[in-house]
Design a protein around this motif. Structure first.
Motif, PDB file in Angstrom:
ATOM      1  N   ARG A 153       0.830  -1.215   0.000  1.00 60.96           N
ATOM      2  CA  ARG A 153       0.000   0.000   0.000  1.00 60.96           C
ATOM      3  C   ARG A 153       0.863   1.263   0.000  1.00 60.96           C
ATOM      4  O   ARG A 153       0.519   2.257  -0.646  1.00 60.96           O
ATOM      5  CB  ARG A 153      -0.928  -0.016   1.215  1.00 60.96           C
ATOM      6  CG  ARG A 153      -1.999  -1.100   1.127  1.00 60.96           C
ATOM      7  CD  ARG A 153      -2.668  -1.344   2.464  1.00 60.96           C
ATOM      8  NE  ARG A 153      -3.324  -0.140   2.967  1.00 60.96           N
ATOM      9  CZ  ARG A 153      -3.765  -0.019   4.219  1.00 60.96           C
ATOM     10  NH1 ARG A 153      -3.581  -1.006   5.085  1.00 60.96           N
ATOM     11  NH2 ARG A 153      -4.358   1.088   4.605  1.00 60.96           N
ATOM     12  N   LEU A 192       0.182   6.024   5.555  1.00 59.50           N
ATOM     13  CA  LEU A 192      -1.123   5.673   5.002  1.00 59.50           C
ATOM     14  C   LEU A 192      -2.259   6.524   5.570  1.00 59.50           C
ATOM     15  O   LEU A 192      -3.309   6.650   4.935  1.00 59.50           O
ATOM     16  CB  LEU A 192      -1.399   4.181   5.247  1.00 59.50           C
ATOM     17  CG  LEU A 192      -0.403   3.225   4.576  1.00 59.50           C
ATOM     18  CD1 LEU A 192      -0.674   1.791   5.000  1.00 59.50           C
ATOM     19  CD2 LEU A 192      -0.466   3.364   3.059  1.00 59.50           C
ATOM     20  N   SER A 223       1.164   4.529  -2.816  1.00 53.82           N
ATOM     21  CA  SER A 223       0.832   5.861  -2.310  1.00 53.82           C
ATOM     22  C   SER A 223       1.612   6.943  -3.050  1.00 53.82           C
ATOM     23  O   SER A 223       2.669   6.686  -3.631  1.00 53.82           O
ATOM     24  CB  SER A 223       1.152   5.951  -0.811  1.00 53.82           C
ATOM     25  OG  SER A 223       0.431   5.000  -0.068  1.00 53.82           O
TER      26      SER A 223
END
Length: 208
Positions: free
Chosen positions: A18, A77, A22
């Protein structure tokens, strides 16, 4: 234990995936951190870590403990879409999220109580340990024996307050956050970060 390690590894790899997806350049501008290659450098307390889709590494190139990996990953995140700034000092319980309420007892037992237990009767050593982590005196006007502000992460600052016991009152330790911290990190990670602070303060004292 082996199954737990497998779960941790699965979560770690998912975080890295993830992070790799990003916009790290945009996150770096909002969080006030430094881009480096395909990733970013993040300072947690007094150490710098490299974070990218390829992994999370400390200055020696090793992967940090899983809990710290979670904090650093969530910091990227959870990055908001703009800079928030509300420097008012608040207790962990004041964050208005269900997860914060759930973790209040954890924060007391794993952050404030260990610092209180280790440094009771030794406020001078607590101040020295705070300075070791880059802490600076912060006058609240309330006359605490120790009042030190410490940068946990860029944009996230903590305040360690300590009063030693006397004839009238028991010893007291409180760890506060700037109000805007809740925009940069989820409550569970903030609580885990507080635990990291407590451990490093105690470790710094034992090392002297």
């Amino acid at each position: 234990m082996h199954k737990k390690a497998e779960v941790f590894e699965t979560h770690y790899q998912d975080y890295c995936r993830r992070i790799g997806q990003s916009d790290l350049k945009a996150a770096a501008e909002i969080l006030g951190i430094e881009p480096e290659g395909d990733g970013v450098c993040i300072r947690f307390l007094n150490q710098t870590y490299q974070v990218s889709g390829e992994g999370i590494r400390d200055g020696s190139g090793s992967r940090p403990a899983y809990g710290l990996c979670v904090i650093l990953a969530k910091y990227i995140l959870c990055c908001p879409n703009r800079i928030y700034h509300d420097p008012r000092w608040v207790a962990f319980r004041d964050f208005k999220k269900d997860a914060a309420i759930t973790n209040v007892n954890y924060f007391t037992s794993d952050v404030e109580q260990p610092v209180l237990g280790h440094f009771q009767g030794r406020p001078d050593r607590l101040e020295r340990a705070c300075r070791h982590l880059g802490g600076i005196p912060h006058d609240t006007g309330a006359g605490y024996d120790v009042s030190m502000a410490i940068d946990l992460l860029p944009r996230i600052r903590l305040l360690v307050l300590f009063n030693d016991r006397d004839e009238d009152f028991p010893a007291l330790c409180r760890v506060l956050f700037q109000k805007h911290s809740e925009f940069y990190l989820d409550p569970e990670s903030l609580a885990m970060s507080g635990t990291g602070l407590a451990k490093q303060l105690i470790r710094a004292d034992k090392a002297t």
